[in-house]
Write a protein that holds these residues in place. Structure first.
Motif, mmCIF file in Angstrom:
data_model
loop_
_atom_site.group_PDB
_atom_site.id
_atom_site.type_symbol
_atom_site.label_atom_id
_atom_site.label_comp_id
_atom_site.label_asym_id
_atom_site.label_seq_id
_atom_site.Cartn_x
_atom_site.Cartn_y
_atom_site.Cartn_z
ATOM 1 N N ASP A 182 0.817 -1.240 -0.018
ATOM 2 C CA ASP A 182 -0.001 0.113 0.115
ATOM 3 C C ASP A 182 0.731 1.097 0.086
ATOM 4 O OD1 ASP A 182 1.240 -0.102 2.377
ATOM 5 O OD2 ASP A 182 -0.611 0.088 3.454
ATOM 6 N N ASN A 183 2.051 1.215 -0.275
ATOM 7 C CA ASN A 183 3.078 2.226 -0.032
ATOM 8 C C ASN A 183 2.859 2.681 -1.656
ATOM 9 O OD1 ASN A 183 5.104 4.078 -0.458
ATOM 10 N ND2 ASN A 183 6.532 2.793 0.630
ATOM 11 N N SER A 184 2.344 4.063 -1.697
ATOM 12 C CA SER A 184 1.861 4.601 -3.020
ATOM 13 C C SER A 184 3.147 5.078 -3.788
ATOM 14 C CB SER A 184 1.033 5.862 -2.859
ATOM 15 O OG SER A 184 1.763 6.953 -1.985
ATOM 16 N N HIS A 185 4.304 5.188 -3.215
ATOM 17 C CA HIS A 185 5.694 5.256 -4.040
ATOM 18 C C HIS A 185 5.877 4.421 -5.055
ATOM 19 C CE1 HIS A 185 6.272 8.040 -0.228
ATOM 20 N NE2 HIS A 185 6.641 8.813 -1.157
ATOM 21 N N TRP A 186 5.366 3.099 -5.070
ATOM 22 C CA TRP A 186 5.710 2.009 -5.791
ATOM 23 C C TRP A 186 4.782 1.736 -6.690
ATOM 24 C CZ3 TRP A 186 10.644 1.542 -5.707
ATOM 25 C CH2 TRP A 186 11.322 1.751 -4.595
ATOM 26 N N PHE A 187 3.339 2.551 -6.886
ATOM 27 C CA PHE A 187 2.185 2.291 -7.540
ATOM 28 C C PHE A 187 2.784 2.374 -8.884
ATOM 29 C CE2 PHE A 187 -1.164 3.480 -4.413
ATOM 30 C CZ PHE A 187 -0.961 2.276 -3.814
ATOM 31 N N PHE A 188 3.607 3.060 -9.463
ATOM 32 C CA PHE A 188 3.930 3.135 -11.037
ATOM 33 C C PHE A 188 4.613 1.969 -11.406
ATOM 34 C CE2 PHE A 188 8.014 4.131 -8.931
ATOM 35 C CZ PHE A 188 8.905 3.902 -9.951
ATOM 36 N N LEU A 189 5.258 1.434 -10.411
ATOM 37 C CA LEU A 189 6.198 0.417 -10.948
ATOM 38 C C LEU A 189 5.619 -0.849 -11.396
ATOM 39 C CD1 LEU A 189 9.385 0.135 -10.967
ATOM 40 C CD2 LEU A 189 9.279 -1.241 -8.763
ATOM 41 N N ALA A 190 4.595 -1.460 -10.713
ATOM 42 C CA ALA A 190 3.646 -2.668 -11.337
ATOM 43 C C ALA A 190 2.370 -2.525 -10.945
ATOM 44 C CB ALA A 190 4.511 -3.929 -10.767
ATOM 45 N N GLN A 191 1.757 -3.422 -11.400
ATOM 46 C CA GLN A 191 0.264 -3.573 -11.015
ATOM 47 C C GLN A 191 0.021 -4.077 -9.618
ATOM 48 O OE1 GLN A 191 -2.270 -4.852 -14.071
ATOM 49 N NE2 GLN A 191 -3.939 -5.676 -12.643
ATOM 50 N N HIS A 192 -0.925 -3.227 -8.968
ATOM 51 C CA HIS A 192 -1.255 -3.355 -7.623
ATOM 52 C C HIS A 192 -2.681 -3.662 -7.462
ATOM 53 C CE1 HIS A 192 2.649 -1.711 -6.971
ATOM 54 N NE2 HIS A 192 2.601 -1.688 -5.469
ATOM 55 N N VAL A 193 -3.062 -3.868 -6.058
ATOM 56 C CA VAL A 193 -4.472 -3.925 -5.899
ATOM 57 C C VAL A 193 -4.789 -3.074 -4.608
ATOM 58 C CG1 VAL A 193 -5.173 -6.132 -6.987
ATOM 59 C CG2 VAL A 193 -4.462 -5.912 -4.432
ATOM 60 N N GLY A 194 -6.030 -2.442 -4.567
ATOM 61 C CA GLY A 194 -6.354 -1.572 -3.400
ATOM 62 C C GLY A 194 -7.134 -0.331 -3.939
ATOM 63 N N GLU A 195 -7.814 0.386 -2.946
ATOM 64 C CA GLU A 195 -8.522 1.513 -3.311
ATOM 65 C C GLU A 195 -7.508 2.629 -3.579
ATOM 66 O OE1 GLU A 195 -11.561 4.321 -0.868
ATOM 67 O OE2 GLU A 195 -11.387 2.270 -0.190
ATOM 68 N N ASP A 196 -6.535 2.791 -2.858
ATOM 69 C CA ASP A 196 -5.453 3.774 -2.994
ATOM 70 C C ASP A 196 -4.915 3.679 -4.377
ATOM 71 O OD1 ASP A 196 -5.943 5.123 -0.392
ATOM 72 O OD2 ASP A 196 -4.319 4.168 0.172
ATOM 73 N N TYR A 197 -4.614 2.365 -4.850
ATOM 74 C CA TYR A 197 -4.081 2.276 -6.256
ATOM 75 C C TYR A 197 -5.090 2.578 -7.419
ATOM 76 C CZ TYR A 197 -2.285 -0.354 -10.024
ATOM 77 O OH TYR A 197 -1.628 -0.805 -11.455
ATOM 78 N N ASN A 198 -6.418 2.272 -7.094
ATOM 79 C CA ASN A 198 -7.446 2.304 -7.987
ATOM 80 C C ASN A 198 -7.502 4.136 -8.341
ATOM 81 O OD1 ASN A 198 -7.947 -0.167 -8.357
ATOM 82 N ND2 ASN A 198 -9.566 -0.233 -6.679
ATOM 83 N N ARG A 199 -7.384 4.721 -7.061
ATOM 84 C CA ARG A 199 -7.304 6.158 -7.325
ATOM 85 C C ARG A 199 -5.965 6.761 -8.203
ATOM 86 N NH1 ARG A 199 -9.760 6.365 -2.255
ATOM 87 N NH2 ARG A 199 -7.537 6.641 -1.214
ATOM 88 N N PHE A 200 -5.141 5.915 -7.819
ATOM 89 C CA PHE A 200 -3.704 6.447 -8.725
ATOM 90 C C PHE A 200 -3.769 6.050 -10.047
ATOM 91 C CE2 PHE A 200 0.509 5.263 -10.086
ATOM 92 C CZ PHE A 200 1.449 6.268 -9.817
ATOM 93 N N MET A 201 -4.293 5.122 -10.489
ATOM 94 C CA MET A 201 -4.479 4.679 -12.113
ATOM 95 C C MET A 201 -5.243 5.886 -12.625
ATOM 96 S SD MET A 201 -5.764 0.689 -11.557
ATOM 97 C CE MET A 201 -5.978 0.517 -13.126
#
Length: 276
Positions: A182-201
């Motif tokens: 759930d560390n948003s600093h790594w969301f750009f690197l590969a596909q994640h799951v989670g509500e925060d990641y969905n907002r980042f997308m």
């Protein structure tokens, strides 16, 4: 005795690379335009023409054609971006320009989001992927130039092969089993799951892995195939392909202009004037 300066003839562009880039950017414009027609107005069109286009865009977005073509064309777009770097005299400067464009894209989305009160920020999409990839390639080229002995070049080549394969495999695995960090600093690197990641997308998003791997393959293949920076198909007359090759030379311009024109047209004539 007089000596004459003989200037080198201007280097001809490699038409097949421009052609590939042109095909890719035309597909990107097609795909984004249909997506904007579908998303921005939500199907509430008054005219039969735009309602028909909306219905077609819905079928297209959920159909097999897009499911197959969209990933393939985007990968090829990133691959040809890597290929194009083999013709650049300074990829570091090129990376800085692309990073500036990426920042402009993100800040522009932020401004539009504030004005329209809609979440339209693009945190990391294909432009960001290419910008970061070109920067890392410039670092790779710097260390490659330090390799003077054959054994150093061999070790470096094997290392880069391992890096490329690792990026491709890690990215593919993350698509099958997304990361849960759930560390948003790594969301750009590969596909994640989670509500925060969905907002980042947000509205437009690409992961750096495995795309960086496709970029590296293009870059290394370009170095191997285009050592002399000349076309591989000299018998072909590219003037008949000019409409497409011109698009390949102006990919960034076409990308931004098409987005602005499409969104602006729909927002003005549908959102404000309610003519569509």
């Amino acid at each position: 005795e007089f000596t004459k300066e003989i200037s080198a003839p201007p280097q001809k562009r490699v038409w097949e690379v421009d052609f590939l880039r042109g095909i890719m950017i035309l597909f990107v414009v097609w795909d984004h335009t249909l997506n904007d027609v579908r998303v921005d107005a939500g199907g509430n069109y008054k005219t039969a023409l735009f309602q028909a286009i909306y219905d077609f865009s819905c079928r297209y977005s959920s159909g097999n054609l897009r499911a197959v073509c969209q990933p393939a064309f985007v990968i090829m777009f990133i691959f040809t971006a890597g290929l194009s770097c083999s013709f650049s005299s300074d990829n570091f400067k090129r990376a800085l320009k692309l990073m500036a464009v990426s920042v402009f894209l993100t800040l522009g989305g932020f401004v539009v989001s504030v004005v329209l009160k809609r979440h339209m920020i693009v945190y990391f999409n294909v432009i960001h992927v290419i910008a970061l990839s070109v920067f890392l390639l410039s670092v790779i080229e710097f260390f490659w130039k330090k390799c003077k002995k054959n054994w150093q070049k061999n070790v470096f080549g094997l290392t880069m092969t391992a890096v490329t394969l690792t990026v491709l495999i890690v990215g593919a695995c993350a698509k099958r089993e997304p990361w849960t960090d759930d560390n948003s600093h790594w969301f750009f690197l590969a596909q994640h799951v989670g509500e925060d990641y969905n907002r980042f997308m947000s509205m437009d998003y690409r992961t750096f892995f495995p795309d960086f791997g496709w970029f590296l393959i293009g870059a290394f293949l370009g170095k191997a195939l285009y050592k002399d920076k000349r076309t591989l198909f000299e018998s072909v007359n590219p003037k008949y392909l000019t409409p497409v090759t011109v698009c390949g030379r102006k990919t960034l311009l076409i990308y931004f202009v098409s987005k602005i024109v499409t969104f602006g047209f729909i927002y003005l004539f549908h959102g404000i004037l309610d003519w569509l």
